[in-house]
Design a protein around this motif. Structure first.
Motif, mmCIF file in Angstrom:
data_model
loop_
_atom_site.group_PDB
_atom_site.id
_atom_site.type_symbol
_atom_site.label_atom_id
_atom_site.label_comp_id
_atom_site.label_asym_id
_atom_site.label_seq_id
_atom_site.Cartn_x
_atom_site.Cartn_y
_atom_site.Cartn_z
ATOM 1 N N TYR A 239 17.850 29.188 95.049
ATOM 2 C CA TYR A 239 18.427 29.311 96.347
ATOM 3 C C TYR A 239 18.532 28.485 97.296
ATOM 4 C CZ TYR A 239 18.671 31.132 101.181
ATOM 5 O OH TYR A 239 19.376 31.416 102.443
ATOM 6 N N ILE A 240 17.445 27.556 97.556
ATOM 7 C CA ILE A 240 17.442 26.401 98.250
ATOM 8 C C ILE A 240 18.479 25.325 97.914
ATOM 9 C CG2 ILE A 240 16.004 24.579 99.572
ATOM 10 C CD1 ILE A 240 15.771 27.144 100.706
ATOM 11 N N ALA A 241 18.941 25.428 96.640
ATOM 12 C CA ALA A 241 19.994 24.600 96.405
ATOM 13 C C ALA A 241 21.233 24.817 96.613
ATOM 14 C CB ALA A 241 19.755 24.160 94.760
ATOM 15 N N SER A 242 21.399 26.184 96.971
ATOM 16 C CA SER A 242 22.769 26.914 97.186
ATOM 17 C C SER A 242 23.240 26.466 98.458
ATOM 18 C CB SER A 242 22.659 28.449 96.775
ATOM 19 O OG SER A 242 21.785 28.847 98.140
ATOM 20 N N PRO A 243 24.686 26.721 98.257
ATOM 21 C CA PRO A 243 25.408 26.776 99.444
ATOM 22 C C PRO A 243 25.139 27.683 100.579
ATOM 23 C CG PRO A 243 27.175 26.416 97.769
ATOM 24 C CD PRO A 243 25.716 26.983 97.145
ATOM 25 N N GLN A 244 24.620 28.890 100.075
ATOM 26 C CA GLN A 244 24.164 29.723 101.159
ATOM 27 C C GLN A 244 22.882 29.508 101.914
ATOM 28 O OE1 GLN A 244 25.341 30.371 97.763
ATOM 29 N NE2 GLN A 244 25.811 32.442 97.473
ATOM 30 N N ALA A 245 22.387 28.494 101.356
ATOM 31 C CA ALA A 245 21.212 27.946 101.994
ATOM 32 C C ALA A 245 21.337 26.917 103.070
ATOM 33 C CB ALA A 245 19.791 27.830 101.273
ATOM 34 N N SER A 246 22.704 26.667 103.572
ATOM 35 C CA SER A 246 23.285 25.436 104.346
ATOM 36 C C SER A 246 22.379 25.435 105.760
ATOM 37 C CB SER A 246 24.549 25.634 104.533
ATOM 38 O OG SER A 246 24.986 26.684 104.989
ATOM 39 N N ALA A 247 21.773 26.667 106.181
ATOM 40 C CA ALA A 247 21.238 26.613 107.208
ATOM 41 C C ALA A 247 19.367 26.360 107.372
ATOM 42 C CB ALA A 247 21.373 27.762 108.268
ATOM 43 N N THR A 248 19.123 26.169 106.171
ATOM 44 C CA THR A 248 17.665 26.028 105.896
ATOM 45 C C THR A 248 17.310 24.455 105.601
ATOM 46 O OG1 THR A 248 17.473 28.186 105.000
ATOM 47 C CG2 THR A 248 15.574 26.773 104.683
ATOM 48 N N THR A 249 16.602 23.840 106.643
ATOM 49 C CA THR A 249 16.331 22.359 106.411
ATOM 50 C C THR A 249 15.244 21.988 107.154
ATOM 51 O OG1 THR A 249 17.383 20.285 106.151
ATOM 52 C CG2 THR A 249 17.941 21.394 107.976
ATOM 53 N N GLY A 250 14.407 21.083 106.450
ATOM 54 C CA GLY A 250 13.171 20.800 107.317
ATOM 55 C C GLY A 250 11.933 21.724 107.174
ATOM 56 N N ALA A 251 12.281 22.706 106.509
ATOM 57 C CA ALA A 251 11.267 23.779 106.275
ATOM 58 C C ALA A 251 10.322 23.676 104.985
ATOM 59 C CB ALA A 251 12.052 25.287 106.097
ATOM 60 N N ALA A 252 9.146 24.436 105.188
ATOM 61 C CA ALA A 252 8.071 24.158 104.126
ATOM 62 C C ALA A 252 8.139 25.905 103.597
ATOM 63 C CB ALA A 252 6.753 23.869 104.712
ATOM 64 N N LEU A 253 8.618 25.924 102.519
ATOM 65 C CA LEU A 253 8.985 27.239 102.170
ATOM 66 C C LEU A 253 7.953 27.743 101.112
ATOM 67 C CD1 LEU A 253 12.571 26.568 101.588
ATOM 68 C CD2 LEU A 253 11.717 28.058 103.397
ATOM 69 N N ARG A 254 7.263 28.885 101.356
ATOM 70 C CA ARG A 254 6.124 29.251 100.429
ATOM 71 C C ARG A 254 6.375 30.287 99.320
ATOM 72 N NH1 ARG A 254 2.549 30.064 105.795
ATOM 73 N NH2 ARG A 254 2.025 31.915 105.011
ATOM 74 N N VAL A 255 5.710 30.005 98.254
ATOM 75 C CA VAL A 255 5.943 30.861 96.891
ATOM 76 C C VAL A 255 4.563 30.902 96.492
ATOM 77 C CG1 VAL A 255 7.241 31.514 95.182
ATOM 78 C CG2 VAL A 255 8.160 29.939 96.732
ATOM 79 N N GLU A 256 3.472 31.102 97.423
ATOM 80 C CA GLU A 256 1.851 30.958 97.139
ATOM 81 C C GLU A 256 1.193 32.407 97.108
ATOM 82 O OE1 GLU A 256 0.062 30.995 100.397
ATOM 83 O OE2 GLU A 256 2.200 31.903 100.667
ATOM 84 N N GLY A 257 1.961 33.492 97.310
ATOM 85 C CA GLY A 257 1.441 34.647 97.011
ATOM 86 C C GLY A 257 0.501 34.986 98.243
ATOM 87 N N GLY A 258 0.721 34.552 99.512
ATOM 88 C CA GLY A 258 -0.012 34.881 100.555
ATOM 89 C C GLY A 258 -1.249 34.111 100.745
ATOM 90 N N ILE A 259 -1.784 33.147 100.039
ATOM 91 C CA ILE A 259 -2.972 32.633 100.000
ATOM 92 C C ILE A 259 -3.413 31.844 101.476
ATOM 93 C CG2 ILE A 259 -4.272 30.496 98.977
ATOM 94 C CD1 ILE A 259 -3.099 30.994 96.623
#
Length: 264
Positions: A239-259
């Protein structure tokens, strides 16, 4: 959502197994020309076969290079001078008592986990900026925010990765190039499975029981309550590689199960 990365080239380091291989497969299925990178001809060839069989793509390329070194990064750049998507996934980890982590171990983990991404981004970001489009990702970890006592050097290196990603995103502001970091939690990769198997033998339990014990003892704040699958991490990367994610930058995106105990 239909993610179409047709005509885009994607380089994924450390992609002969685990999260990197899953990301390569996900990007290839979305239409990208995936380039996998590994340290041995055997591992690269095996990964190429797996990806070709899994995706039906015949344009997946492989590069043998140890990007944990300056020479290896140079070899990758020579083989693949340009890319549209760069996923800095390569990384090493291992439990070690803080007082036993010597200078050499600190240096090694920084060269592999941090400097590999710095060197490759320094090269590939220029072309992306000039073309007005690009995606750079750094695979960090929840350990960057939740420094594990059993491998402090790993957590510190992953925190540095996030700092690099944020800084580079600011450097490339307004250029059409986005830079983000992705923070997986415990993920059922080959390395993690082997680690759980070894711990299970020591504790006299099954590997499945060991995963639950590990989370309860080492990541008690988990909301997911299980190890993630590499494909679940890969979905965020695609998703982050996609054209649709053009407004997401400088972010730390968590896929860590809420730890991580934070709402920010």
């Amino acid at each position: 959502m239909n993610i179409d990365l047709t005509d885009k080239t994607a380089i994924i380091t450390g992609s002969t197994g685990g999260i990197g291989l899953a990301i390569a497969a996900g990007l290839a299925r979305a239409g990208a020309r995936a380039v996998i990178v590994g340290r041995s001809p055997e591992s690269v060839e095996a990964a190429l076969k797996k990806l070709t069989d899994a995706t039906g793509r015949t344009d997946i390329r492989g590069v043998v290079a140890d990007v944990g070194t300056a020479e290896g990064c140079a070899a990758l750049v020579a083989a693949e001078p340009e890319t549209d998507i760069l996923v800095n996934n390569v990384g090493i980890y291992g439990a070690q008592e803080f007082f036993d982590i010597d200078d050499a171990a600190w240096e090694e983990i920084f060269q592999v986990n941090v400097m590999s991404g710095v060197r490759l981004a320094r090269h590939y970001a220029r072309g992306m900026r000039d073309r007005g489009w690009g995606r750079i990702q750094f695979i960090s970890s929840e350990s960057a925010l939740n420094i594990p006592t059993e491998m402090v050097h790993y957590g510190v290196s992953k925190a540095a990765v996030q700092a690099v990603a944020r800084g580079l995103a600011k450097v490339l502001a307004g250029s059409g190039v986005t830079v983000n970091s992705i923070l997986p939690g415990p993920t059922r990769t080959e390395g993690a499975v082997e680690m759980m198997r070894g711990l299970a033998e020591e504790r006299g339990v099954s590997a499945t029981e060991m995963e639950a014990l590990f989370l309860r003892e080492n990541r008690p704040s988990t909301l997911l309550g299980r190890f993630a699958d590499p494909d679940e991490v890969a979905a965020m990367s695609v998703y982050i590689a996609s054209p649709q994610a053009s407004a997401t930058t400088g972010a730390a995106l968590r896929v860590e199960g809420g730890i991580v105990e934070s709402i920010a």
